[in-house]
Design an enzyme around this catalytic site. Structure first.
Site, PDB file in Angstrom:
ATOM      1  N   HIS A  32      34.636  42.170  34.507  1.00  0.00           N
ATOM      2  CA  HIS A  32      35.256  41.839  33.322  1.00  0.00           C
ATOM      3  C   HIS A  32      35.980  43.275  32.540  1.00  0.00           C
ATOM      4  CE1 HIS A  32      32.146  42.628  30.024  1.00  0.00           C
ATOM      5  NE2 HIS A  32      31.322  42.291  30.837  1.00  0.00           N
ATOM      6  N   ASP A  61      37.069  43.456  29.372  1.00  0.00           N
ATOM      7  CA  ASP A  61      36.772  44.072  28.057  1.00  0.00           C
ATOM      8  C   ASP A  61      35.374  44.397  27.842  1.00  0.00           C
ATOM      9  OD1 ASP A  61      35.584  41.461  28.717  1.00  0.00           O
ATOM     10  OD2 ASP A  61      35.361  41.209  26.393  1.00  0.00           O
ATOM     11  N   ASP A  85      29.431  48.357  30.321  1.00  0.00           N
ATOM     12  CA  ASP A  85      29.510  46.984  30.463  1.00  0.00           C
ATOM     13  C   ASP A  85      30.998  46.629  30.237  1.00  0.00           C
ATOM     14  OD1 ASP A  85      29.278  44.350  30.325  1.00  0.00           O
ATOM     15  OD2 ASP A  85      27.967  44.069  28.506  1.00  0.00           O
ATOM     16  N   GLU A 103      35.152  38.509  28.186  1.00  0.00           N
ATOM     17  CA  GLU A 103      33.863  38.020  28.667  1.00  0.00           C
ATOM     18  C   GLU A 103      32.746  38.121  27.468  1.00  0.00           C
ATOM     19  OE1 GLU A 103      29.554  38.154  29.999  1.00  0.00           O
ATOM     20  OE2 GLU A 103      30.789  39.791  28.758  1.00  0.00           O
ATOM     21  N   GLU A 104      33.198  39.174  26.629  1.00  0.00           N
ATOM     22  CA  GLU A 104      31.993  39.337  25.619  1.00  0.00           C
ATOM     23  C   GLU A 104      32.212  38.355  24.347  1.00  0.00           C
ATOM     24  OE1 GLU A 104      29.949  41.083  25.977  1.00  0.00           O
ATOM     25  OE2 GLU A 104      30.315  42.980  27.301  1.00  0.00           O
ATOM     26  N   ASP A 154      28.063  42.655  36.691  1.00  0.00           N
ATOM     27  CA  ASP A 154      27.847  42.581  35.417  1.00  0.00           C
ATOM     28  C   ASP A 154      26.533  42.748  34.882  1.00  0.00           C
ATOM     29  OD1 ASP A 154      28.924  42.802  32.807  1.00  0.00           O
ATOM     30  OD2 ASP A 154      29.127  40.659  32.734  1.00  0.00           O
ATOM     31  N   HIS A 209      26.153  47.423  24.467  1.00  0.00           N
ATOM     32  CA  HIS A 209      26.646  46.974  23.184  1.00  0.00           C
ATOM     33  C   HIS A 209      25.958  47.946  22.018  1.00  0.00           C
ATOM     34  CE1 HIS A 209      27.477  42.414  24.636  1.00  0.00           C
ATOM     35  NE2 HIS A 209      27.624  43.539  25.437  1.00  0.00           N
TER      36      HIS A 209
END
Ligand SMILES: [Zn+2]
Length: 412
Positions: free
Chosen positions: A83, A85, A144, A178-179, A201, A379
């Site tokens: 992904h 994003d 990520d 995705e997030e 991922d 994150h």
């Protein structure tokens, strides 16, 4: 294998500098225009590399094909996914990646003064001698999942430069949002056209994730009887008290804060109410579906005990353990584990205490385990990734493609 390293690092460092944070509650899809900035960049690079059928749709799904190089090939089309994003939780604009050369133990200090402490990050010890990449400590890094994007393209570039390595047809897909849990919303499984796929991922080097929680939510509603407090004796039934009683009785049930590894839980996630009506929302998680049913039954029982005539329990399935989708063919997970070993890495198979895009895709008809991308502390401003993990992920992909090259078709 000749080392495909320089390319994966260079790609990674470029991609993390594009701001692709997704955003909850956005009206558009993808949720932010920045995701298209990276998708356009990738689209151009894919075309320049010689990847075919490059196609970016209006929802931000970018697909492409590396055609088979085996004459009369009629095997399994495999898909590789990542992904584009990054998490809305931490600033992802103006990411300035920093390379800490040849990790020799101890804490890592970022330019902002923020530290990544060895004591809190025992996984650092896995990467002694490797360069480690972080942000400058003012933003997330975006490993990520830009690590996944860089790894897939580096692997394909390697295969394009080495036509002597036989492989079947490979589809690649880069997806948005995705997030914020929307990554598979407009994913067209039929158009993607793979029979098995892998999301790049995961975290730590060697991870092959083939299991995730079964998940359901439950809403317990209590109805009270509201009367003026001055005249309430023997008349008032306070729904707030009923909800409190329920929670007290569940005090010792397994909860997120008391469980780990393969244990499931019952988690009161939200509570609202007044005298007349109170609701408690629960998350139910378990690796076995039977465990979800058991926890739902337990909730119904306790709610009945607390308020036999004034309670209502509603349970809704959220997602399922993808493991059952891989049972049809042991190669789906087996080849991934073998590819990790062939890259000289010890496979790690931990169940995911959450869901993944791959889990959703698995139930949309595309079996899709999750492989390590290499990052840690996702994150957060302390997010880090070792170069070694980026390199080993590329090697793993090249081996994985090789294992599927001449494999017979999946059953059904
Ligand atoms: Zn991710």
């Amino acid at each position: 294998m000749q080392q495909p390293q320089p390319e994966v690092l260079d790609r990674f460092l470029r991609y993390v500098q594009v701001d692709t944070q997704s955003q909850e509650g956005s009206e558009s899809f993808p949720s932010t225009p920045g995701q298209f900035d990276l998708l356009w960049l990738l689209e151009g690079e894919m075309r320049a590399m010689g990847i075919q059928d490059v196609e970016l749709d209006e929802h931000g799904y970018l697909f492409g094909t590396l055609p088979e190089n085996i004459p009369d090939w009629d095997g399994v089309v495999i898909g590789l996914l990542a992904h584009v994003d990054t998490s809305p939780d931490v600033n992802g604009k103006d990411v300035k990646p920093v390379i800490h050369p040849a990790y020799a133990g101890g804490d890592l200090e970022l330019p902002s003064g923020l530290r990544i402490e060895a004591a809190q990050n025992p996984k650092l010890a896995l990467y002694l001698g490797s360069d480690i990449i972080t942000s400058d400590g003012t933003t997330l890094l975006g490993a990520d999942d830009k690590a996944g994007v860089a790894e897939i393209l580096a692997a394909l570039s390697y295969l394009l430069a080495h036509p002597e390595i036989p492989h079947g047809r490979i589809r690649i897909g880069f997806t948005p949002d995705e997030e914020i849990g929307e990554g598979t919303r407009f994913f067209d499984v039929a158009r993607f056209g793979a029979q098995v796929a892998y999301t790049m991922d995961g975290g730590t080097i060697g991870e092959v994730e083939a299991e995730n929680f079964n998940a359901a939510s439950a809403t317990v509603t209590f109805k009270g009887v509201n009367v003026h407090p001055g005249y309430a004796k023997d008349k008032m039934v306070n729904a707030i008290r009923l909800a409190a009683k329920l929670l007290t009785r569940l005090e010792h049930d397994p909860a997120p804060e008391t469980t780990e590894a393969r244990e499931g839980y019952l988690h009161p996630q939200a509570l609202s109410g007044d005298v007349e009506k109170a609701t408690v929302r629960f998350l139910l998680r378990d690796f076995e579906w039977e465990g979800i049913e058991r926890r739902a039954e337990r909730l119904r029982e306790v709610a009945r005990e607390v308020a036999p005539d004034a309670s209502e329990v509603e349970v809704k399935e959220s997602y399922r353990n993808m493991r059952e989708r891989f049972a049809q063919d042991p190669r789906i997970v087996g080849f991934a584990v073998e590819a990790v070993r062939m890259a000289g890495v010890e496979p790690r198979q931990n169940p995911i205490r959450g869901g993944t895009d791959g889990a959703r895709l698995s139930f949309m008809g595309l079996p899709c385990p999750n492989l390590f991308a290499g990052g840690e502390l996702f994150h957060s401003k302390q997010e880090w990734i070792p170069l070694l993990a980026l390199e080993k992920a590329v090697e793993t992909l090249v081996h994985l493609v090789g294992l599927w090259a001449r494999a017979e078709k999946l059953p059904g």
